[in-house]
Structure formats: C-alpha cells, structure tokens
Design a protein around this motif. Sequence first.
Motif, PDB file in Angstrom:
ATOM      1  N   VAL A 179       0.849  -1.184   0.000  1.00  0.00           N
ATOM      2  CA  VAL A 179       0.000   0.000   0.000  1.00  0.00           C
ATOM      3  C   VAL A 179       0.888   1.238   0.000  1.00  0.00           C
ATOM      4  O   VAL A 179       1.528   1.556   0.999  1.00  0.00           O
ATOM      5  N   LEU A 180       0.936   1.919  -1.132  1.00  0.00           N
ATOM      6  CA  LEU A 180       1.686   3.165  -1.255  1.00  0.00           C
ATOM      7  C   LEU A 180       0.720   4.316  -0.991  1.00  0.00           C
ATOM      8  O   LEU A 180      -0.297   4.443  -1.680  1.00  0.00           O
ATOM      9  N   ILE A 181       1.038   5.149  -0.006  1.00  0.00           N
ATOM     10  CA  ILE A 181       0.086   6.175   0.389  1.00  0.00           C
ATOM     11  C   ILE A 181       0.818   7.421   0.860  1.00  0.00           C
ATOM     12  O   ILE A 181       1.817   7.340   1.580  1.00  0.00           O
ATOM     13  N   GLY A 182       0.341   8.575   0.425  1.00  0.00           N
ATOM     14  CA  GLY A 182       0.898   9.833   0.894  1.00  0.00           C
ATOM     15  C   GLY A 182       0.390  10.172   2.281  1.00  0.00           C
ATOM     16  O   GLY A 182      -0.626   9.638   2.740  1.00  0.00           O
ATOM     17  N   ASP A 183       1.073  11.094   2.947  1.00  0.00           N
ATOM     18  CA  ASP A 183       0.690  11.422   4.322  1.00  0.00           C
ATOM     19  C   ASP A 183      -0.711  12.015   4.393  1.00  0.00           C
ATOM     20  O   ASP A 183      -1.482  11.714   5.317  1.00  0.00           O
ATOM     21  N   ALA A 184      -1.100  12.846   3.418  1.00  0.00           N
ATOM     22  CA  ALA A 184      -2.427  13.453   3.452  1.00  0.00           C
ATOM     23  C   ALA A 184      -3.517  12.413   3.233  1.00  0.00           C
ATOM     24  O   ALA A 184      -4.561  12.438   3.894  1.00  0.00           O
ATOM     25  N   SER A 185      -3.294  11.491   2.331  1.00  0.00           N
ATOM     26  CA  SER A 185      -4.280  10.436   2.091  1.00  0.00           C
ATOM     27  C   SER A 185      -4.363   9.491   3.284  1.00  0.00           C
ATOM     28  O   SER A 185      -5.443   9.010   3.647  1.00  0.00           O
ATOM     29  N   TYR A 186      -3.227   9.241   3.927  1.00  0.00           N
ATOM     30  CA  TYR A 186      -3.232   8.398   5.127  1.00  0.00           C
ATOM     31  C   TYR A 186      -4.138   8.989   6.196  1.00  0.00           C
ATOM     32  O   TYR A 186      -4.885   8.261   6.867  1.00  0.00           O
ATOM     33  N   LEU A 187      -4.102  10.298   6.355  1.00  0.00           N
ATOM     34  CA  LEU A 187      -4.888  10.938   7.413  1.00  0.00           C
ATOM     35  C   LEU A 187      -6.394  10.832   7.175  1.00  0.00           C
ATOM     36  O   LEU A 187      -7.177  11.075   8.093  1.00  0.00           O
ATOM     37  N   MET A 188      -6.802  10.462   5.976  1.00  0.00           N
ATOM     38  CA  MET A 188      -8.229  10.331   5.685  1.00  0.00           C
ATOM     39  C   MET A 188      -8.861   9.125   6.382  1.00  0.00           C
ATOM     40  O   MET A 188      -9.956   9.221   6.914  1.00  0.00           O
ATOM     41  N   GLN A 232       6.054  10.501   3.143  1.00  0.00           N
ATOM     42  CA  GLN A 232       5.864  11.739   3.896  1.00  0.00           C
ATOM     43  C   GLN A 232       6.380  12.931   3.093  1.00  0.00           C
ATOM     44  O   GLN A 232       7.569  13.078   2.854  1.00  0.00           O
ATOM     45  N   ASN A 233       5.443  13.782   2.642  1.00  0.00           N
ATOM     46  CA  ASN A 233       5.863  15.015   1.977  1.00  0.00           C
ATOM     47  C   ASN A 233       5.139  16.233   2.543  1.00  0.00           C
ATOM     48  O   ASN A 233       5.051  17.268   1.893  1.00  0.00           O
ATOM     49  N   HIS A 234       4.585  16.062   3.754  1.00  0.00           N
ATOM     50  CA  HIS A 234       4.115  17.180   4.569  1.00  0.00           C
ATOM     51  C   HIS A 234       2.984  17.990   3.926  1.00  0.00           C
ATOM     52  O   HIS A 234       3.038  19.212   3.864  1.00  0.00           O
ATOM     53  N   GLY A 235       1.966  17.273   3.459  1.00  0.00           N
ATOM     54  CA  GLY A 235       0.802  17.991   2.956  1.00  0.00           C
ATOM     55  C   GLY A 235       0.289  17.434   1.653  1.00  0.00           C
ATOM     56  O   GLY A 235       0.601  16.312   1.260  1.00  0.00           O
ATOM     57  N   TYR A 236      -0.501  18.238   0.987  1.00  0.00           N
ATOM     58  CA  TYR A 236      -1.108  17.840  -0.281  1.00  0.00           C
ATOM     59  C   TYR A 236      -0.139  18.191  -1.406  1.00  0.00           C
ATOM     60  O   TYR A 236      -0.313  19.188  -2.124  1.00  0.00           O
ATOM     61  N   ALA A 237       0.863  17.350  -1.578  1.00  0.00           N
ATOM     62  CA  ALA A 237       1.941  17.675  -2.512  1.00  0.00           C
ATOM     63  C   ALA A 237       1.449  17.730  -3.946  1.00  0.00           C
ATOM     64  O   ALA A 237       1.871  18.584  -4.734  1.00  0.00           O
TER      65      ALA A 237
END
Length: 645
Positions: A467-476, A497-502
């Motif tokens: 599961v590849l997931i960005g930090d913002a999508s993870y928080l959903m 982790q790229n600290h927001g909605y990259a």
Amino acid sequence: MSTVRLTVAQALVRFLAAQHVERDGERRPFFAGCFGIFGHGNVAGLGEALLAGQDRLRYHPGRNEQAMVHVACGYARQANRMGAFAVTTSVGPGATNLVTGAALATINRLPVLLLPGDTFAGRVPHPVLQGLESPHDGTASVNDCLRPVSRYFDRIVRPEQLIPAALEAMRVLTDPAETGAVTLALPEDVQTELVDVPEAFLAERTWHVDRQPAAPEALARAAALIRGAKRPLIVAGGGVVYSGATAELAAFATATGIPVGETFAGRGALLSDHELALGAVGHTGTTAANRLAREADVVIGIGTRWADFTTASKTAFQDPDVRFVNVNVAAMDAHKHAGVALQADARVALGQLTEALGDVRAPAEWQERAATERGAWEEERLRQIAVPQDGTLTQAATIAAVNDAAGETGVVVNAAGSMPGDLHKLWRARDPHGKGYHVEYGYSCMGYEIPGGIGIGLAAPERRVFVLIGDASYLMLPSELVTAVAERTRMVLVIVQNHGYASIGGLARSVGIAGFGTHHRLAPDDAPVLDAPDGDGLAPRGGADLRAPAEPQAIDLVGNVRSLGVPVTEVTTDAELRAALAAAEGADGPVAIHVEVDRYAGVPSYEGWWDVPVAAQSDRPEVQAARRAYDEARQKQRHYLEVTP
C-alpha cells in the motif's frame, strides 16, 4: 410450493449465501461475506440474521462505513468482478457515509451490495432518531442520497418485496456492463418482520457470466479499418484485465505488430518487457505512448471508457482523420468518439480480430518508430528512478524499490495524489495476469488505499499487498489499520511523507497560486500559507514581499501507526528502505514503513495535457501567465467525430 418462514433479514442473508457465479466453467460463491457496523437501524434485524447465519455468510466488523465499501471494491477488482461483499450500516450517518464508497464502486464498475437500514416503514415512531424529515416528501430518507451513485436502488417497504428486489440486485451485480453499487434500503421494522419465502428462493443459484462475441458486421467494419491503418495504436483499459484477456492482448499485439498504450485501470494488461509495450498513455503517459498517440490514425480501445486522463482532455490524438475501434461490453463506451463499436467481451473479441486480420501487420516503419520511442522512454524512466548521490529518497526512487520488492506476485495499491501519475509512468508490470497493479483512479479517492489493500488481501491471501500512500491520504482513513490487523492482512504500508497535499500543491503552483492551502503548516496571524520550492511554508504579511516563516505542524504519523497496532520502521535512504521491505517479507500481518521524501522532486508530465481551467482574471502575474498557457493548450482540444465509411 413449499415455503420457509423467516424474518426478512434472515431470508436475505440465506439468499446471499446461496448465490454463485460462473464463467468459463469455473463456479464460485459470489459473496465472500458482509462487512458491517451496527446501529439501531440494523442491529436487531440484519445483526441477528448475520449472527444466526455465520456458517453461511461470514460477518466482518468495520471501523468506518466509507472504508467498508472500499474494502469491497478492492476485493471485487482483485477478483475480476467475479466476487463481492455486502455492506450493512444503520440509517443516519452510517448510511450517508456510504455515498463516497458507492460512487467509487459505480464509477469503477465494481460490484458491491449496500444494505443500509432505513426509517420505519410503519412510520409510528416518527421522526425516528437520525431520521430525515422533509416537509414536501413523506417517503424521503437519507438513503435517497445513494440513488444517483447506485446502479440499482430499491427500498423494501413490505416483506414480500424482498424476492424481486434481491433478484434484480443480483442481475445488476453480475452484469459486466451494468455492475456497480447496488442499494437495497431496509426499513428497520421490515427487517424483523416475518415472510414466507419459497424454498426455491433460498436454493443455490448460479449466475452465468457469458462471453459476448462481436457481431459479424461490426467485426468486418473494424477489421477493414485496422487493415487500412498506417499508424495503428492499441489503448488497453481495465476491461482487458477483468476479462482475463492479457494473454490474448499479447498475442494480438505480437501478431499485428501494433504497439500498446495503457490506461490507469489497464496498466499491466501487457507485460512491460513486451517489445510493443509503450506503458501509460494520456496526461500521465510516457513519451513513447503519447508521441505515437499524437500521430495514430486508427486507435483500438479495448475495455476503456476513455476518461479525460486517457485522452489528455481530448488532446492526445491529433491526426485530423483519426478513427476509433472500441471493444467494450458496455454500449455507452463502445460508441464513444464515433468509433466502430464492438460490443463484446475483450477476450473473445481479441480472438475474433486476430483471426479476421490474418497476416495483416502494422507498417514496418511504424513498428520501428515504436521501438525507438520505447527505448528512449526506458532511458528516461531509469533516470527518474535513480537515487540521488547522497542516498536520500525521492518518490520515484521509492516506487522503484517497492516495484522490486513486489516482484511478479506482489500487488501495489494507490489512489490519490501525485503518486498515481508517477506509478502509471514508472511501474514495471511483471504479473502476466495484470493483477500486480491496483491504482483506483476512476474516482481517485483519498483514503482508499488501506481499505482497498484489505480487500485485495481477502481476495488473494497468497499475495503480498504493498500500500503506497501519501501522508495526506493516510490521514483520511487511518482507522482501517485496525481492520487490517484484525483481518491479518499481509500488507506492507509505505507512507510517503511530503508534509501535505503535494500533488495539489504542484497543481496550484502550475495555475499561479503558489501552492496555496496545501502544506501542513501553521500560518502566523492567520495569513495564507504558500508553498513553493523557493518559499516553502512562507506566509504573505501585508504584501507580496513581506514574508515570515510558517510554523510546521507536529504530526506524528509514526506514533499514530504504532498506536493502531502496526509495527513501523522509519527510513530516509534507499538502502534503509530496501532493507525494511526485505524484512517485511516474513510478517504475517500488516507492517508499515515511513519514508521521508523530497516534496518537490516530482516526475514531469510527458507531452500530456489535462484541462484544469485557470482564472480568466487575476492580479497575480503568475495566474495571468498560466491563463495564457491554458488558452493556448485548449486550442488542441477536439471532438472525435470522423465517420467510418
């Protein structure tokens, strides 16, 4: 006719457990179980029935109603739509939480059965807790929100309505052209009422998914068009994979010499090492696929619905006389772009086309052009995934490491942000069945990744899910890690982790608004936080040149993952990431890896445009410049209306 007296809920559970599906002589139960969260609107009816029927239909508890539908979608896609889950919630917020998941299922043509409770059909305790009161419609409930996102909707207000409603639901769920979310709203009093159902209704029933061939006349028209093509191109969509037609696609491409580009859902329909594989096409496409698409005179779409990313917002195909052949089980998609419509199963139609074309092959110079562009793209792909000399990670290098760890049998899942586009371009497809690449981009729903991965694990427990997931999508939807632990899903969660909605940050910069509102930072004095490589996290104060640093938010994703029962490893270099991926191989449940990447080291768009309108008036010079570029790009848009003789 002999009957059995049961509650409506009991009869429904027994009916679902008895449904089977068959294709190519392979028969299997259609429903793998039922996910649910109980409330007053379904616990006494469906809850009791599921408890009593655990030997027939397994119950799985969920943590979020939207996520339960995502699990069902992940399962259905991995099972090539030959299996499904039911999902039950109470009336109220539980039911309305289903709407996003239902839209995802219907847009992606994935079967899922929704069983929300509903307000009392008898209306005595009215208004009921969590019930909607409408001054102009006495029949309305919150479940009506599900009507526009369901392929079939019914509200069972009398016990005897169960039989026709259940049969209609199965008809839609097992129809490859019609499938999607099906909603049977169940008033909480009706669920518990008795009904005499014929034993035949509860007996095992098999729904046959027959492979429809193309009509002879349509086949002849398509073959004639392809035979005369000088620059033919195949665009393979999800229908190739769902049909199990990957081998037939490879054989057709090899026999005809026609190069192949792939949509998001069709990525992996052709192995990446095939000599005619160009990879992704469209807005997130490769240079190879997009350059050939621009010049193609006949485009053969197989199992694609021609979404805007695939057509680069109707700019990808620029030959003035380009014509289309569309192979699709759905008439709506088969007729798009004024194409020659082959309404047929992809596997059967590919066999028919191969036979009809005989020894016809694409011109040698076109095949050579494809080989040249393919080689040039591979050089660019290797350049993008290369690890920087200091060993730090980019998103592209992270994808390459996961790609290597997944091998032939692993499954990557992703849905939102910049990662779908990067995966579309960079992923090397190694699974001959096309099941190693699972990117949900019909709805591109943030938060899909974890529950979708659970669904994949339930459908294919022998595979490792990445599961590849960005930090913002993870928080959903991080709550579904609890479900992953409970289900013992063999999942490797890679949090980038790229600290927001990259992704939207990059899009916002491209339209001239400096990444506004896309960085996880606190703005001083409530000033808007901008986000750009030359002014990361700076907030304007009183004027364009007066800027003060914005304080980053302290978000501990590692601690959050660990608190939900999942072991997590933090990595910052390629070597550490690959070691963590290797260590995860032996885990018998979910594990996580937290990867810090460069927010601004993105993969470019390769000659593929996307129509995102830019403000026609603005005081910002950046917006004005972006609007000029937008107006220029828009000139290449076209309707595909050429009529085939």
